[in-house]
Write a protein that holds these residues in place. Structure first.
Motif, PDB file in Angstrom:
ATOM      1  N   PHE A  42      75.003  81.570  74.465  1.00 47.14           N
ATOM      2  CA  PHE A  42      76.377  81.317  74.010  1.00 47.14           C
ATOM      3  C   PHE A  42      77.317  82.505  74.161  1.00 47.14           C
ATOM      4  O   PHE A  42      78.533  82.340  74.103  1.00 47.14           O
ATOM      5  CB  PHE A  42      76.420  80.751  72.583  1.00 47.14           C
ATOM      6  CG  PHE A  42      75.848  81.616  71.503  1.00 47.14           C
ATOM      7  CD1 PHE A  42      76.561  82.679  70.983  1.00 47.14           C
ATOM      8  CD2 PHE A  42      74.600  81.342  70.980  1.00 47.14           C
ATOM      9  CE1 PHE A  42      76.035  83.467  69.970  1.00 47.14           C
ATOM     10  CE2 PHE A  42      74.060  82.119  69.966  1.00 47.14           C
ATOM     11  CZ  PHE A  42      74.786  83.188  69.459  1.00 47.14           C
ATOM     12  N   THR A  99      72.007  76.214  69.264  1.00 47.08           N
ATOM     13  CA  THR A  99      71.577  76.561  70.619  1.00 47.08           C
ATOM     14  C   THR A  99      70.070  76.398  70.752  1.00 47.08           C
ATOM     15  O   THR A  99      69.579  75.913  71.775  1.00 47.08           O
ATOM     16  CB  THR A  99      72.029  77.994  70.980  1.00 47.08           C
ATOM     17  OG1 THR A  99      73.454  78.064  70.886  1.00 47.08           O
ATOM     18  CG2 THR A  99      71.598  78.375  72.384  1.00 47.08           C
ATOM     19  N   VAL A 109      77.902  75.315  75.691  1.00 45.20           N
ATOM     20  CA  VAL A 109      76.456  75.566  75.754  1.00 45.20           C
ATOM     21  C   VAL A 109      75.728  74.280  76.148  1.00 45.20           C
ATOM     22  O   VAL A 109      74.810  74.306  76.978  1.00 45.20           O
ATOM     23  CB  VAL A 109      75.926  76.119  74.411  1.00 45.20           C
ATOM     24  CG1 VAL A 109      74.406  76.195  74.411  1.00 45.20           C
ATOM     25  CG2 VAL A 109      76.524  77.490  74.120  1.00 45.20           C
TER      26      VAL A 109
END
Length: 147
Positions: free
Chosen positions: A68, A92, A133
């Motif tokens: 990220f 993430t 992401v």
């Protein structure tokens, strides 16, 4: 216990708090995890998912950050508030490792936690970063949803 959307949401909630605590005080993971099990009613929490998120983020922190960082608009990690950082790392991790969970669910859960625990308007930032992401880590799923 049956795994449901609600038990997963609670797991994310507690995992984010555990990650935050770990980031802030650096205590060993097993100590923080034991505190959560002692101090909270975990009967309606997917504790396996909590464990996976918490330990997975800690084990893969640098690689998660690298996913990220390019989307932070040259904002250094040190400038992120700790709740936002915990949420970005946790989401993430899910985007990277839990392809069984739709990316929209991951982002929505993180945004909801940011609304509840983050700084004012941090949910917008979290949403924007995680959207990028997701485009990187889940390109097929992301592009299929966009077309």
């Amino acid at each position: 216990m049956k795994v449901t959307a609600a038990t997963r949401s609670r797991a994310r909630h507690f995992a984010m708090q555990a990650i935050y605590q770990w980031q802030m005080n650096g205590n060993p993971l097993h100590v923080i995890e034991a505190e959560f099990h002692t101090d909270n009613d975990m009967s309606k929490v997917d504790t396996e998912y909590f464990h996976e998120l918490f330990h997975g983020v800690a084990a893969d922190k640098s690689a998660l950050d690298a996913c990220f960082l390019p989307h932070l608009k040259s904002l250094p990690l040190e400038k992120l508030d700790p709740v936002t950082l915990a949420l970005l790392r946790q989401a993430t991790f899910e985007l990277k490792n839990r392809v069984d969970v739709p990316y929209k669910v991951v982002i929505n859960e993180a945004v909801n936690l940011a609304k509840k625990f983050g700084a004012e308007d941090s949910h917008k930032f979290v949403n924007g970063v995680l959207d990028k992401v997701a485009a990187d880590l889940r390109a097929l799923e992301f592009n299929a949803a966009r077309s």
